[in-house]
Design a protein around this motif. Structure first.
Motif, PDB file in Angstrom:
ATOM      1  N   UNK A   1       0.831  -1.208   0.000  1.00  0.00           N
ATOM      2  CA  UNK A   1       0.000   0.000   0.000  1.00  0.00           C
ATOM      3  C   UNK A   1       0.862   1.254   0.000  1.00  0.00           C
ATOM      4  N   UNK A   2       1.873   1.290   0.845  1.00  0.00           N
ATOM      5  CA  UNK A   2       2.752   2.460   0.889  1.00  0.00           C
ATOM      6  C   UNK A   2       3.497   2.624  -0.439  1.00  0.00           C
TER       7      UNK A   2
ATOM      8  N   UNK B   1     -10.190   0.646  -5.245  1.00  0.00           N
ATOM      9  CA  UNK B   1      -9.940  -0.742  -5.653  1.00  0.00           C
ATOM     10  C   UNK B   1      -8.461  -1.096  -5.482  1.00  0.00           C
ATOM     11  N   UNK B   2      -7.600  -0.179  -5.849  1.00  0.00           N
ATOM     12  CA  UNK B   2      -6.150  -0.406  -5.713  1.00  0.00           C
ATOM     13  C   UNK B   2      -5.755  -0.512  -4.244  1.00  0.00           C
ATOM     14  N   UNK B   3      -6.230   0.409  -3.426  1.00  0.00           N
ATOM     15  CA  UNK B   3      -5.863   0.391  -2.011  1.00  0.00           C
ATOM     16  C   UNK B   3      -6.344  -0.900  -1.347  1.00  0.00           C
ATOM     17  N   UNK B   4      -7.545  -1.333  -1.691  1.00  0.00           N
ATOM     18  CA  UNK B   4      -8.062  -2.586  -1.126  1.00  0.00           C
ATOM     19  C   UNK B   4      -7.198  -3.757  -1.549  1.00  0.00           C
ATOM     20  N   UNK B   5      -6.842  -3.789  -2.826  1.00  0.00           N
ATOM     21  CA  UNK B   5      -6.011  -4.872  -3.334  1.00  0.00           C
ATOM     22  C   UNK B   5      -4.641  -4.870  -2.664  1.00  0.00           C
ATOM     23  N   UNK B   6      -4.048  -3.690  -2.521  1.00  0.00           N
ATOM     24  CA  UNK B   6      -2.743  -3.578  -1.878  1.00  0.00           C
ATOM     25  C   UNK B   6      -2.815  -4.038  -0.424  1.00  0.00           C
ATOM     26  N   UNK B   7      -3.891  -3.677   0.271  1.00  0.00           N
ATOM     27  CA  UNK B   7      -4.059  -4.098   1.659  1.00  0.00           C
ATOM     28  C   UNK B   7      -4.197  -5.612   1.752  1.00  0.00           C
ATOM     29  N   UNK B   8      -4.919  -6.215   0.803  1.00  0.00           N
ATOM     30  CA  UNK B   8      -5.027  -7.675   0.761  1.00  0.00           C
ATOM     31  C   UNK B   8      -3.659  -8.308   0.568  1.00  0.00           C
ATOM     32  N   UNK B   9      -2.878  -7.725  -0.323  1.00  0.00           N
ATOM     33  CA  UNK B   9      -1.534  -8.248  -0.587  1.00  0.00           C
ATOM     34  C   UNK B   9      -0.668  -8.191   0.670  1.00  0.00           C
ATOM     35  N   UNK B  10      -0.789  -7.095   1.399  1.00  0.00           N
ATOM     36  CA  UNK B  10       0.001  -6.936   2.618  1.00  0.00           C
ATOM     37  C   UNK B  10      -0.430  -7.909   3.712  1.00  0.00           C
TER      38      UNK B  10
ATOM     39  N   UNK C   1      -6.967 -12.087  -8.592  1.00  0.00           N
ATOM     40  CA  UNK C   1      -8.140 -11.531  -9.263  1.00  0.00           C
ATOM     41  C   UNK C   1      -8.237 -10.028  -9.023  1.00  0.00           C
ATOM     42  N   UNK C   2      -8.033  -9.624  -7.795  1.00  0.00           N
ATOM     43  CA  UNK C   2      -8.153  -8.208  -7.450  1.00  0.00           C
ATOM     44  C   UNK C   2      -7.093  -7.356  -8.134  1.00  0.00           C
ATOM     45  N   UNK C   3      -5.885  -7.905  -8.277  1.00  0.00           N
ATOM     46  CA  UNK C   3      -4.819  -7.165  -8.969  1.00  0.00           C
ATOM     47  C   UNK C   3      -5.166  -6.960 -10.432  1.00  0.00           C
ATOM     48  N   UNK C   4      -5.716  -7.998 -11.057  1.00  0.00           N
ATOM     49  CA  UNK C   4      -6.131  -7.862 -12.455  1.00  0.00           C
ATOM     50  C   UNK C   4      -7.302  -6.894 -12.585  1.00  0.00           C
ATOM     51  N   UNK C   5      -8.229  -6.937 -11.631  1.00  0.00           N
ATOM     52  CA  UNK C   5      -9.340  -5.978 -11.641  1.00  0.00           C
ATOM     53  C   UNK C   5      -8.826  -4.551 -11.495  1.00  0.00           C
ATOM     54  N   UNK C   6      -7.903  -4.351 -10.574  1.00  0.00           N
ATOM     55  CA  UNK C   6      -7.371  -3.011 -10.334  1.00  0.00           C
ATOM     56  C   UNK C   6      -6.670  -2.477 -11.577  1.00  0.00           C
TER      57      UNK C   6
END
Length: 377
Positions: A67-68, A293-302, A309-314
């Motif tokens: 995220x950062x 969408x990006x912030x949510x995906x990044x938080x999931x990654x962290x 799926x979320x990275x491709x959506x973002x």
């Protein structure tokens, strides 16, 4: 789930914006026009930790997360997408791959100088006859006397010829492999930088390996593991490209809002006209949705959650928002939007490639559909 940034993240975003307003934005048009790689700007980022945001402090990074990292990429790309592309490849592919899959020796030798900004990273995956189908790569690596002898060619290598460390994907007797090559390795050559439509200040070139000797200890992971390494790396890369796209779109929106408030027609600012307002509203709404969408995906990654799926959506959504937003921004500016004296044409050129590199939107849709439908291919 709350998407509110904490105080430390706000400080990171603020510091990145202040640096980019001071050091990146003033030269963005010039480096684009001159096709000049912004190496001096990259060097200035190093003391601030921007080249190793998501790498642990043990290996020279800041110890933050995805995220950062996206916050920095967004702010850099808001001012100069070419500089943003350099940071994306370095921060969102090369460094994470080595930290996640590299040996302790590789992390000490390669990751620390990368994270500290002393060296620049790149990866070489795409070939003239192998694009999104990475299983069809033809570059070959043969083990001989504790060294891999690598032969083949790569294309569209971002940071090509400027980076110091390259992750090269090749096929060996035991399957696909990822190897760390260094600029200066014998029989490692680069083509001249490609003349791109957008992001013209990047150094994107071909890479040629002609009996290039790479030490065996530079193998990342195990032989046969490279496809998984590449696919996992592409998840981080897509989040980074999505953040880059939002940065470009945000720049287009801010420029358009400023212009709409100043440009007077029929006795009033054009921002008073509903036709202009609707374009600005559409841009702002889509940008905010993409950012969330990006912030949510990044938080999931962290958090270590599956975020393919979320990275491709973002990436899919953010890149297409960038293309739509820059197109609307040109409309807001009318004839001035079509002139090179204004930054809108640069934003539009830069936005287009975010829907192409890191695999195009069509591939992102395939990935998302396969996961939704439970297909394994």
């Amino acid at each position: 789930m709350s998407f509110r940034l904490n105080a430390e993240q706000v400080d990171i975003k603020t510091a990145a914006r202040e640096f980019c307003e001071r050091e990146v934005k003033p030269i963005a048009a010039q480096v684009d026009r001159d096709r000049q790689f912004p190496m001096e700007t990259i060097r200035k980022m190093a003391p601030l930790g921007f080249m190793g945001m998501a790498i642990s402090q043990e290996y020279g990074g800041c110890g933050f997360g995805t995220l950062e990292n996206t916050l920095v990429i967004e702010e850099v790309s808001r001012c100069c997408a070419s500089t943003g592309a350099t940071v994306v490849v370095h921060n969102a592919f090369v460094c994470p791959v080595i930290e996640r899959c590299g040996t302790e020796e590789q992390k000490r030798k390669f990751l620390i100088p990368l994270a500290q900004g002393e060296k620049l990273g790149a990866y070489a995956l795409t070939e003239p006859d192998s694009g999104s189908d990475i299983s069809s790569i033809r570059t070959r690596a043969q083990l001989r006397d504790e060294k891999f002898v690598v032969n083949g060619s790569k294309c569209f290598v971002t940071n090509g010829g400027k980076a110091d460390i390259y992750i090269v994907f090749a096929k060996g007797e035991e399957g696909f492999m990822a190897l760390i090559a260094e600029r200066g390795h014998e029989e490692l050559f680069f083509g001249k930088p490609e003349r791109l439509l957008g992001m013209r200040a990047t150094s994107t070139s071909s890479l040629y390996l002609n009996d290039c000797m790479i030490p065996r200890e530079n193998l990342i992971g195990r032989p046969g593991q490279a496809l998984e390494i590449a696919k996992e790396g592409l998840v981080d890369l897509r989040i980074g490209i999505a953040a880059q796209a939002v940065g470009i779109a945000q720049a287009a929106l801010e420029t358009s809002v400023g212009y709409a408030g100043q440009r007077v027609q029929f006795g009033q600012p054009i921002g008073r006209f509903q036709a202009i307002q609707r374009m600005l509203v559409d841009m702002a709404t889509e940008i905010e949705a993409a950012r969330s969408l990006i912030y949510r995906c990044a938080a999931m990654r962290d958090r270590g959650e599956d975020s393919v799926k979320e990275a491709s959506m973002a990436k899919l959504f953010a890149s297409e928002v960038a293309v739509r937003s820059t197109k609307k921004a040109i409309k807001v500016h009318g004839g001035y939007g079509y002139m090179r004296d204004f930054p809108l044409e640069r934003f539009a050129r830069d936005a287009r490639v975010t829907a192409i590199y890191g695999d195009p939107s069509e591939i992102q849709r395939n990935i998302i559909a396969n996961i939704l439908l439970g297909y394994k291919d």
